[in-house]
Every structure is written in C-alpha cells, then in structure tokens.
Write a protein that holds these residues in place. Structure first.
Motif, PDB file in Angstrom:
ATOM      1  N   ARG A 121       9.770  15.692 -10.438  1.00 49.68           N
ATOM      2  CA  ARG A 121       9.339  15.202 -11.746  1.00 49.68           C
ATOM      3  C   ARG A 121       8.936  16.339 -12.678  1.00 49.68           C
ATOM      4  O   ARG A 121       8.521  16.112 -13.798  1.00 49.68           O
ATOM      5  N   GLU A 175       6.271  19.477 -17.169  1.00 48.90           N
ATOM      6  CA  GLU A 175       6.558  18.058 -17.017  1.00 48.90           C
ATOM      7  C   GLU A 175       7.851  17.658 -17.708  1.00 48.90           C
ATOM      8  O   GLU A 175       8.218  18.204 -18.742  1.00 48.90           O
ATOM      9  N   THR A 176       8.541  16.695 -17.121  1.00 48.28           N
ATOM     10  CA  THR A 176       9.772  16.160 -17.693  1.00 48.28           C
ATOM     11  C   THR A 176       9.446  15.420 -18.980  1.00 48.28           C
ATOM     12  O   THR A 176       8.426  14.741 -19.074  1.00 48.28           O
TER      13      THR A 176
END
Length: 104
Positions: A44, A99-100
């Motif tokens: 993620r 973070e995505t």
C-alpha cells in the motif's frame, strides 16, 4: 530518457518494482547521462528513488536544489508521511513509505 518538467507527471515516472525493471531503468539513465528517478511498489506504500550519479561526473546537484529536497524529506519525516530511514542525498535520494494516492 526524456527531459521532464518539475514536478514530474506521475505517468512518466517509471515503476521499477520488478528487479528487471529497476535494472533496465537504471541502466537506461546511465546510458543517457540522466538522473535516475523511479518508484517501487511496496504494497500500500511506495518507495521513491532518485540517483544523480547516473547523470555522469559533470552533473552536480546545486545547493538550492539539495537544500529544498533535504528540507522536504525532513518535513515529510516529521509529519510521518515517510519512514524515518528515508534519506536525502547529497546525490542519492530515497523516500520509503510514501502512501498510495488515487489518480484522476
């Protein structure tokens, strides 16, 4: 590799998650005397890497650019938006735990 505007459009930054993709992208940057920039998927989160050594011995990272990137890494680290083992230069930059984000 083509010259990219700043900030780089996300779709032009190579995904070097696979070992073969990482090695190919790195070698291409060296052949073209370009700064290596790529991302690697870590579930993620992402790792973002930039290496100015691939641009050759005549390429330098200016003090202003280095100070800007270093300051950004420090702020991202303090805000816990990247992992504490991320690093800023002077010629190699790596941001762990980015973070995505959804893309339009």
């Amino acid at each position: 590799m083509q010259s990219l505007p700043t900030p780089y459009p996300a779709d032009l930054v190579p995904d070097a998650t696979a070992v073969d993709a990482f090695n190919a992208t790195y070698k291409q940057a060296k052949r073209q005397n370009a700064v290596f920039i790529a991302v690697e998927n870590q579930g993620r989160r992402w790792t973002v890497k930039a290496d100015a050594l691939t641009a050759g011995p005549d390429h330098t990272v200016g003090n202003e650019a280095y100070d800007t990137v270093r300051g950004s890494v420090i702020r991202l680290n303090r805000a816990r938006e990247i992992h504490s083992d991320s690093s800023a230069g002077p010629v190699y930059f790596v941001l762990y735990g980015v973070e995505t984000e959804p893309r339009p």
